[in-house]
Design a protein around this motif. Structure first.
Motif, mmCIF file in Angstrom:
data_model
loop_
_atom_site.group_PDB
_atom_site.id
_atom_site.type_symbol
_atom_site.label_atom_id
_atom_site.label_comp_id
_atom_site.label_asym_id
_atom_site.label_seq_id
_atom_site.Cartn_x
_atom_site.Cartn_y
_atom_site.Cartn_z
ATOM 1 N N GLY A 214 13.711 1.237 26.256
ATOM 2 C CA GLY A 214 13.696 2.264 25.225
ATOM 3 C C GLY A 214 13.150 1.776 23.900
ATOM 4 N N ASP A 215 13.213 0.473 23.624
ATOM 5 C CA ASP A 215 12.648 -0.060 22.388
ATOM 6 C C ASP A 215 11.144 -0.219 22.558
ATOM 7 N N ASN A 216 10.437 -0.112 21.463
ATOM 8 C CA ASN A 216 8.990 -0.226 21.493
ATOM 9 C C ASN A 216 8.578 -1.414 20.631
ATOM 10 N N PRO A 217 8.178 -2.537 21.244
ATOM 11 C CA PRO A 217 7.813 -3.717 20.453
ATOM 12 C C PRO A 217 6.596 -3.475 19.574
ATOM 13 N N PHE A 218 5.728 -2.554 19.975
ATOM 14 C CA PHE A 218 4.543 -2.266 19.175
ATOM 15 C C PHE A 218 4.925 -1.519 17.903
ATOM 16 N N GLN A 219 5.915 -0.641 18.012
ATOM 17 C CA GLN A 219 6.389 0.076 16.834
ATOM 18 C C GLN A 219 7.024 -0.905 15.862
ATOM 19 N N THR A 220 7.740 -1.888 16.387
ATOM 20 C CA THR A 220 8.363 -2.893 15.549
ATOM 21 C C THR A 220 7.299 -3.664 14.777
ATOM 22 N N ALA A 221 6.207 -4.025 15.442
ATOM 23 C CA ALA A 221 5.122 -4.747 14.776
ATOM 24 C C ALA A 221 4.479 -3.885 13.700
ATOM 25 N N GLU A 222 4.270 -2.597 13.987
ATOM 26 C CA GLU A 222 3.697 -1.696 12.989
ATOM 27 C C GLU A 222 4.636 -1.552 11.796
ATOM 28 N N ASP A 223 5.930 -1.444 12.053
ATOM 29 C CA ASP A 223 6.909 -1.320 10.971
ATOM 30 C C ASP A 223 6.899 -2.577 10.102
ATOM 31 N N LEU A 224 6.800 -3.738 10.732
ATOM 32 C CA LEU A 224 6.779 -4.994 9.988
ATOM 33 C C LEU A 224 5.553 -5.063 9.082
ATOM 34 N N ARG A 225 4.376 -4.691 9.596
ATOM 35 C CA ARG A 225 3.159 -4.678 8.775
ATOM 36 C C ARG A 225 3.299 -3.711 7.603
ATOM 37 N N ARG A 226 3.863 -2.537 7.875
ATOM 38 C CA ARG A 226 4.046 -1.534 6.820
ATOM 39 C C ARG A 226 4.990 -2.060 5.745
ATOM 40 N N LEU A 227 6.084 -2.689 6.161
ATOM 41 C CA LEU A 227 7.056 -3.208 5.199
ATOM 42 C C LEU A 227 6.482 -4.357 4.376
ATOM 43 N N ARG A 228 5.650 -5.179 4.991
ATOM 44 C CA ARG A 228 5.012 -6.266 4.234
ATOM 45 C C ARG A 228 4.060 -5.719 3.179
ATOM 46 N N ARG A 229 3.283 -4.692 3.552
ATOM 47 C CA ARG A 229 2.380 -4.065 2.581
ATOM 48 C C ARG A 229 3.176 -3.449 1.433
ATOM 49 N N GLU A 230 4.271 -2.778 1.770
ATOM 50 C CA GLU A 230 5.098 -2.160 0.744
ATOM 51 C C GLU A 230 5.718 -3.215 -0.169
ATOM 52 N N SER A 231 6.155 -4.321 0.400
ATOM 53 C CA SER A 231 6.726 -5.404 -0.391
ATOM 54 C C SER A 231 5.705 -5.958 -1.374
ATOM 55 N N GLU A 232 4.474 -6.170 -0.923
ATOM 56 C CA GLU A 232 3.426 -6.669 -1.817
ATOM 57 C C GLU A 232 3.136 -5.676 -2.941
ATOM 58 N N ARG A 233 3.105 -4.398 -2.610
ATOM 59 C CA ARG A 233 2.866 -3.363 -3.625
ATOM 60 C C ARG A 233 3.984 -3.378 -4.662
ATOM 61 N N LEU A 234 5.223 -3.482 -4.199
ATOM 62 C CA LEU A 234 6.361 -3.493 -5.124
ATOM 63 C C LEU A 234 6.356 -4.732 -6.009
ATOM 64 N N LYS A 235 5.935 -5.863 -5.468
ATOM 65 C CA LYS A 235 5.841 -7.079 -6.284
ATOM 66 C C LYS A 235 4.803 -6.906 -7.389
ATOM 67 N N ARG A 236 3.651 -6.296 -7.042
ATOM 68 C CA ARG A 236 2.615 -6.060 -8.053
ATOM 69 C C ARG A 236 3.121 -5.103 -9.126
ATOM 70 N N GLU A 237 3.802 -4.035 -8.706
ATOM 71 C CA GLU A 237 4.330 -3.070 -9.674
ATOM 72 C C GLU A 237 5.368 -3.724 -10.582
ATOM 73 N N ASN A 238 6.213 -4.566 -10.023
ATOM 74 C CA ASN A 238 7.236 -5.260 -10.808
ATOM 75 C C ASN A 238 6.579 -6.169 -11.842
ATOM 76 N N GLU A 239 5.534 -6.872 -11.433
ATOM 77 C CA GLU A 239 4.823 -7.754 -12.363
ATOM 78 C C GLU A 239 4.203 -6.944 -13.505
ATOM 79 N N MET A 240 3.624 -5.788 -13.188
ATOM 80 C CA MET A 240 3.041 -4.932 -14.233
ATOM 81 C C MET A 240 4.114 -4.448 -15.198
ATOM 82 N N LEU A 241 5.275 -4.083 -14.672
ATOM 83 C CA LEU A 241 6.365 -3.627 -15.537
ATOM 84 C C LEU A 241 6.869 -4.748 -16.438
#
Length: 95
Positions: free
Chosen positions: A56-83
């Protein structure tokens, strides 16, 4: 110049792996039906096996979620630095 490889969704990859396992045969034979590159399906099968995911688990979805979360983390770090820089500027100092 070659064509870029299509991006397949996690659900598509999971269905292709399931189809391969249900039918047996070779990866190349199974890959032809959904129009997948014959070299991609064995990689997907290896990744699914390596994940040892419960049914029932989808390892490919997990990989996609991880990539999405890493991109979001980088975006938030950049926004924090700007603030931080903006608050230092408004306070009259510089970083």
């Amino acid at each position: 110049m070659g064509h870029p490889s299509p991006r397949h969704s996690a659900e598509f990859k999971q269905q292709a792996v399931r189809l391969y396992r249900e039918r047996g045969g070779t990866c190349a034979e199974t890959a032809r039906e959904p129009g997948v590159d014959p070299g991609s399906l064995p990689d997907w099968v290896r990744r699914a096996d390596a994940a040892q995911a419960p049914a029932g688990d989808n390892p490919f979805q997990t990989a996609e979620d991880l990539r999405r979360l890493r991109r979001e983390s980088e975006r938030l770090k950049r926004e924090n630095e700007m603030l931080l820089r903006a608050s230092a500027f408004l306070a009259g100092g510089q970083l």
